[in-house]
Design a protein around this motif. Structure first.
Motif, PDB file in Angstrom:
ATOM      1  N   SER A   1       0.838  -1.192   0.000  1.00 35.95           N
ATOM      2  CA  SER A   1       0.000   0.000   0.000  1.00 35.95           C
ATOM      3  C   SER A   1       0.878   1.249   0.000  1.00 35.95           C
ATOM      4  O   SER A   1       2.107   1.176   0.073  1.00 35.95           O
ATOM      5  CB  SER A   1      -0.913  -0.004   1.226  1.00 35.95           C
ATOM      6  N   ALA A   2       0.252   2.408  -0.064  1.00 36.92           N
ATOM      7  CA  ALA A   2       0.993   3.669  -0.089  1.00 36.92           C
ATOM      8  C   ALA A   2       1.768   3.863   1.209  1.00 36.92           C
ATOM      9  O   ALA A   2       1.398   3.359   2.272  1.00 36.92           O
ATOM     10  CB  ALA A   2       0.033   4.835  -0.300  1.00 36.92           C
ATOM     11  N   GLU A   3       2.862   4.601   1.118  1.00 32.89           N
ATOM     12  CA  GLU A   3       3.737   4.787   2.278  1.00 32.89           C
ATOM     13  C   GLU A   3       3.024   5.491   3.417  1.00 32.89           C
ATOM     14  O   GLU A   3       3.254   5.194   4.587  1.00 32.89           O
ATOM     15  CB  GLU A   3       4.977   5.577   1.862  1.00 32.89           C
ATOM     16  N   ASP A   4       2.154   6.455   3.106  1.00 37.92           N
ATOM     17  CA  ASP A   4       1.449   7.211   4.132  1.00 37.92           C
ATOM     18  C   ASP A   4       0.048   6.670   4.390  1.00 37.92           C
ATOM     19  O   ASP A   4      -0.814   7.381   4.916  1.00 37.92           O
ATOM     20  CB  ASP A   4       1.370   8.686   3.744  1.00 37.92           C
ATOM     21  N   CYS A   5      -0.191   5.421   4.034  1.00 31.56           N
ATOM     22  CA  CYS A   5      -1.516   4.821   4.196  1.00 31.56           C
ATOM     23  C   CYS A   5      -1.817   4.596   5.679  1.00 31.56           C
ATOM     24  O   CYS A   5      -0.933   4.264   6.468  1.00 31.56           O
ATOM     25  CB  CYS A   5      -1.575   3.502   3.441  1.00 31.56           C
TER      26      CYS A   5
ATOM     27  N   ASN B   1      11.222   5.483 -23.588  1.00 32.47           N
ATOM     28  CA  ASN B   1      10.179   4.477 -23.808  1.00 32.47           C
ATOM     29  C   ASN B   1       9.142   4.471 -22.686  1.00 32.47           C
ATOM     30  O   ASN B   1       7.965   4.192 -22.913  1.00 32.47           O
ATOM     31  CB  ASN B   1      10.812   3.094 -23.936  1.00 32.47           C
ATOM     32  N   GLN B   2       9.593   4.766 -21.460  1.00 28.47           N
ATOM     33  CA  GLN B   2       8.706   4.733 -20.303  1.00 28.47           C
ATOM     34  C   GLN B   2       8.217   6.129 -19.897  1.00 28.47           C
ATOM     35  O   GLN B   2       7.670   6.286 -18.797  1.00 28.47           O
ATOM     36  CB  GLN B   2       9.451   4.101 -19.118  1.00 28.47           C
ATOM     37  N   TRP B   3       8.408   7.112 -20.751  1.00 29.06           N
ATOM     38  CA  TRP B   3       8.180   8.498 -20.337  1.00 29.06           C
ATOM     39  C   TRP B   3       6.743   8.755 -19.898  1.00 29.06           C
ATOM     40  O   TRP B   3       6.500   9.466 -18.919  1.00 29.06           O
ATOM     41  CB  TRP B   3       8.555   9.461 -21.456  1.00 29.06           C
ATOM     42  N   ASP B   4       5.774   8.198 -20.598  1.00 25.15           N
ATOM     43  CA  ASP B   4       4.374   8.435 -20.228  1.00 25.15           C
ATOM     44  C   ASP B   4       4.100   7.973 -18.796  1.00 25.15           C
ATOM     45  O   ASP B   4       3.341   8.621 -18.063  1.00 25.15           O
ATOM     46  CB  ASP B   4       3.441   7.704 -21.193  1.00 25.15           C
ATOM     47  N   TYR B   5       4.702   6.858 -18.400  1.00 21.43           N
ATOM     48  CA  TYR B   5       4.507   6.339 -17.038  1.00 21.43           C
ATOM     49  C   TYR B   5       5.356   7.109 -16.029  1.00 21.43           C
ATOM     50  O   TYR B   5       4.911   7.384 -14.910  1.00 21.43           O
ATOM     51  CB  TYR B   5       4.864   4.857 -16.986  1.00 21.43           C
ATOM     52  N   LEU B   6       6.595   7.465 -16.423  1.00 19.72           N
ATOM     53  CA  LEU B   6       7.502   8.151 -15.496  1.00 19.72           C
ATOM     54  C   LEU B   6       7.002   9.548 -15.144  1.00 19.72           C
ATOM     55  O   LEU B   6       7.206  10.014 -14.013  1.00 19.72           O
ATOM     56  CB  LEU B   6       8.901   8.240 -16.113  1.00 19.72           C
ATOM     57  N   SER B   7       6.390  10.230 -16.080  1.00 20.97           N
ATOM     58  CA  SER B   7       5.976  11.622 -15.858  1.00 20.97           C
ATOM     59  C   SER B   7       4.536  11.753 -15.383  1.00 20.97           C
ATOM     60  O   SER B   7       4.089  12.853 -15.073  1.00 20.97           O
ATOM     61  CB  SER B   7       6.145  12.418 -17.162  1.00 20.97           C
ATOM     62  N   ARG B   8       3.813  10.657 -15.284  1.00 24.16           N
ATOM     63  CA  ARG B   8       2.389  10.722 -14.950  1.00 24.16           C
ATOM     64  C   ARG B   8       2.147  11.106 -13.497  1.00 24.16           C
ATOM     65  O   ARG B   8       1.055  11.572 -13.145  1.00 24.16           O
ATOM     66  CB  ARG B   8       1.735   9.373 -15.266  1.00 24.16           C
ATOM     67  N   TYR B   9       3.139  10.944 -12.616  1.00 23.20           N
ATOM     68  CA  TYR B   9       2.921  11.199 -11.191  1.00 23.20           C
ATOM     69  C   TYR B   9       2.547  12.652 -10.908  1.00 23.20           C
ATOM     70  O   TYR B   9       1.925  12.951  -9.880  1.00 23.20           O
ATOM     71  CB  TYR B   9       4.169  10.809 -10.391  1.00 23.20           C
ATOM     72  N   VAL B  10       2.905  13.579 -11.804  1.00 28.11           N
ATOM     73  CA  VAL B  10       2.603  14.987 -11.546  1.00 28.11           C
ATOM     74  C   VAL B  10       1.113  15.294 -11.710  1.00 28.11           C
ATOM     75  O   VAL B  10       0.651  16.364 -11.319  1.00 28.11           O
ATOM     76  CB  VAL B  10       3.425  15.901 -12.480  1.00 28.11           C
ATOM     77  N   THR B  11       0.340  14.366 -12.269  1.00 27.30           N
ATOM     78  CA  THR B  11      -1.093  14.604 -12.490  1.00 27.30           C
ATOM     79  C   THR B  11      -1.941  14.308 -11.265  1.00 27.30           C
ATOM     80  O   THR B  11      -3.129  14.613 -11.261  1.00 27.30           O
ATOM     81  CB  THR B  11      -1.599  13.743 -13.659  1.00 27.30           C
ATOM     82  N   ASP B  12      -1.341  13.705 -10.221  1.00 25.86           N
ATOM     83  CA  ASP B  12      -2.116  13.339  -9.033  1.00 25.86           C
ATOM     84  C   ASP B  12      -1.223  13.511  -7.798  1.00 25.86           C
ATOM     85  O   ASP B  12      -0.151  12.903  -7.719  1.00 25.86           O
ATOM     86  CB  ASP B  12      -2.598  11.888  -9.135  1.00 25.86           C
ATOM     87  N   GLY B  13      -1.667  14.328  -6.877  1.00 26.58           N
ATOM     88  CA  GLY B  13      -0.878  14.577  -5.681  1.00 26.58           C
ATOM     89  C   GLY B  13      -0.755  13.375  -4.769  1.00 26.58           C
ATOM     90  O   GLY B  13       0.110  13.342  -3.894  1.00 26.58           O
ATOM     91  N   ARG B  14      -1.584  12.364  -4.954  1.00 30.25           N
ATOM     92  CA  ARG B  14      -1.485  11.146  -4.144  1.00 30.25           C
ATOM     93  C   ARG B  14      -0.439  10.184  -4.677  1.00 30.25           C
ATOM     94  O   ARG B  14      -0.005   9.267  -3.965  1.00 30.25           O
ATOM     95  CB  ARG B  14      -2.841  10.435  -4.087  1.00 30.25           C
ATOM     96  N   ALA B  15      -0.045  10.335  -5.933  1.00 33.08           N
ATOM     97  CA  ALA B  15       0.861   9.386  -6.574  1.00 33.08           C
ATOM     98  C   ALA B  15       2.286   9.600  -6.093  1.00 33.08           C
ATOM     99  O   ALA B  15       2.736  10.738  -5.932  1.00 33.08           O
ATOM    100  CB  ALA B  15       0.788   9.542  -8.093  1.00 33.08           C
ATOM    101  N   PRO B  16       3.034   8.536  -5.864  1.00 35.45           N
ATOM    102  CA  PRO B  16       4.446   8.670  -5.472  1.00 35.45           C
ATOM    103  C   PRO B  16       5.317   8.918  -6.696  1.00 35.45           C
ATOM    104  O   PRO B  16       4.907   8.684  -7.840  1.00 35.45           O
ATOM    105  CB  PRO B  16       4.746   7.314  -4.825  1.00 35.45           C
ATOM    106  N   ILE B  17       6.528   9.336  -6.440  1.00 32.58           N
ATOM    107  CA  ILE B  17       7.460   9.582  -7.537  1.00 32.58           C
ATOM    108  C   ILE B  17       8.214   8.324  -7.931  1.00 32.58           C
ATOM    109  O   ILE B  17       8.708   8.213  -9.048  1.00 32.58           O
ATOM    110  CB  ILE B  17       8.451  10.709  -7.151  1.00 32.58           C
ATOM    111  N   ASP B  18       8.312   7.361  -7.026  1.00 33.84           N
ATOM    112  CA  ASP B  18       9.086   6.153  -7.325  1.00 33.84           C
ATOM    113  C   ASP B  18       8.537   4.973  -6.540  1.00 33.84           C
ATOM    114  O   ASP B  18       7.553   5.080  -5.805  1.00 33.84           O
ATOM    115  CB  ASP B  18      10.574   6.369  -7.021  1.00 33.84           C
TER     116      ASP B  18
END
Length: 528
Positions: free
Chosen positions: A279-283, A425-442
């Motif tokens: 689960s998420a780190e801050d869950c 090749n993975q750019w769409d997935y790597l950069s998607r985290y900025v669209t949601d404040g709940r998403a982690p960076i890694d």
């Protein structure tokens, strides 16, 4: 060097020379790649394994001279986009010195008094009075084994003994035990389990430890003390953990190898896998779930995450990308690691790999800024989203343009070329985290949870059977969920192995999950 015009030579000779030039160019590229691989192997073997960037000042003069002479890297023209991001603060230094012993440990007082003949003043020979004391604390641990004798009292009727045909005998009931008929009680089972899966002690060493106390217990028995409780009790908890995990908005996913010697239809050298979900780190209800599977195919995460439509953070492995339900995010730390390897394999520090790492450093600085105290009236997710839109989005746009510009100029098979290719090749997935404040960076949080498994694997090396591998997956799930909840694993297992046998197979066990147990401990601590 003198160059020659080969256009005047016969056509066969021209073709031969061009073939030689192509061969020489290919060999030169091959030599560069092999030298790069050699430097990386030397770095992995002899250099520190940390991925933190450190300034190497021992050859500062040589680096400066080389940087000025090397124009192709373009170090002077390189600059990150200015977004108003504050500079990184220096990490706070840890306090040195001896730390006090925990206040929750019980204290046993030992008093030392003067003999009566020394309670006389050496100056005036008057009687001394007690003015205080000097207390020194010392850590004391007792390691000992004991035997619990369960005496069940039996009762019979005197009248029936004398006059009846049959004398009824009534025996006092005994609480259900975690392993009926076994010599091991709940505390012993918990000690063996935490010894192997938390402390990384192989069973043969536990056998030797018990032998020193004149307790003859073989490795097979110790293994049974781990496998049987998993089959009888832990599976119910793991099933409840899976339901909790699938109800959460974000799941981390990763996998690591494990070897099983006696797996039907497979050689002992075959590679099996532990699929790990978190689960998420801050869950509020942390869950770490290990799932043993014989392979690395896409059917295993598809079965585990069937009908899940939340957010999924993974690396770039193709099996994860086959999941259609969740919104997928890529691990920026994984991409950074490839540039770090390219930097370690270079003849000199700096260059394009260092420029890429500068982008990563700035992106992670935004995440660090998002963890500090936020303005009033905002949630953590909203605050993180605003910072990412202000700082991370311009950095990512500049980074992508830099990658696209550099890709045609780099050997695709070089470490830098592979790092650039992976990021693009993975750019769409790597950069998607900025669209949601709940998403982690890694995906670092789940990699930290896998590390204890990998460390323990170096000690016990393999699982003997499929049942042992599945039991290991259950126990690691409970132990690492305990760590995520801040629960002491031995105390938790002792509680579970004492309580679960008393409940029917259909009973609810969610109150025994680690995060619920942590809540119960807080209530007890707050109760006077």
């Amino acid at each position: 060097m003198t160059t020659y015009d080969i256009s005047q030579l016969p056509a066969p000779v021209q073709d031969y020379i061009r073939a030689l030039e192509t061969q020489v160019s290919t060999l030169n590229e091959r030599i560069l790649l092999l030298e790069e691989q050699f430097r990386l192997a030397q770095s992995k073997r002899f250099a520190p394994s940390s991925e933190k960037l450190k300034d190497r000042v021992f050859d500062e003069a040589e680096q400066t001279a080389q940087a000025n002479a090397d124009d192709e890297d373009g170090d002077e023209a390189f600059a990150l986009p200015e977004t108003g991001l504050p500079s990184a603060d220096a990490p706070a230094s840890a306090k040195r010195g001896r730390k006090p012993l925990p206040a929750n440990l019980p204290r046993t007082r030992i008093e030392y008094d003067l003999p009566e003949d020394r309670k006389i003043c050496p100056c005036c020979s008057g009687e001394l009075h007690r003015m205080g004391e000097e207390v020194t604390e010392q850590l004391h641990i007792e390691v000992k084994a004991s035997v619990l004798q369960h005496a069940r009292l039996k009762y019979a009727c005197r009248h029936c003994e004398r006059h009846g045909v049959r004398t009824p005998i009534v025996t006092a009931p005994m609480p259900a035990q975690p392993l009926p008929g076994s010599h091991a009680g709940a505390s012993m089972l918990a000690a063996v389990t935490t010894g192997k899966f938390v402390d990384g002690t192989p069973l043969y060493r536990m056998e030797e430890v018990l032998a020193r106390a004149r307790i003859a217990v073989g490795r097979g028995t110790l293994a049974n003390w781990i496998i049987r409780p998993a089959e009888l009790h832990y599976q119910r908890l793991v099933d409840a953990l899976r339901k909790t995990l699938l109800s959460q908005p974000l799941i981390h996913g990763d996998e690591t190898t494990v070897q099983v010697l006696k797996e039907p239809g497979r050689a002992a050298q075959s590679t099996s896998y532990m699929w790990v979900y978190r689960s998420a780190e801050d869950c509020a209800e942390p869950v770490v779930l290990f799932d043993y599977q014989p392979g690395r195919g896409q059917q295993y995460p598809q079965a585990m995450l069937a009908a899940y439509d939340g957010m999924l953070m993974t690396d770039g492995y193709a099996a994860w990308r086959t999941l259609e339900g969740p919104t997928q995010f890529g691990c920026l730390a994984h991409a950074r690691r490839m540039f770090m390897e390219a930097l370690k394999a270079q003849k000199k520090p700096g260059g394009r790999a260092a420029q890429a790492l500068a982008y990563f450093q700035a992106l992670y600085q935004v995440e660090t800024l998002a963890k500090v105290e936020m303005p009033a009236g905002q949630t953590r997710a909203d605050y993180r989203y605003r910072l990412r839109q202000q700082h991370s989005v311009p950095l990512l746009n500049a980074f992508k343009a830099w990658l696209d510009e550099l890709a045609p100029q780099t050997l695709p098979k070089s470490l830098l070329g592979k790092a650039i290719g992976y990021a693009r090749n993975q750019w769409d997935y790597l950069s998607r985290y900025v669209t949601d404040g709940r998403a982690p960076i890694d995906n670092n949080v789940i990699e930290r949870d896998i590390r204890p498994f990998c460390t323990g694997r170096k000690s016990w090396l393999f699982s003997d059977s499929v049942a042992g591998a599945k039991a290991s997956a259950m126990v690691y799930s409970l132990m690492l969920t305990c760590r995520a909840c801040g629960v002491e694993p031995y105390e938790y297992l002792l509680h579970v192995l004492t309580e679960l046998p008393q409940r029917s197979p259909e009973a609810d066990v969610t109150d025994l999950l680690p995060f619920r147990y942590a809540e119960q401990l807080k209530v007890r601590a707050a109760t006077p």
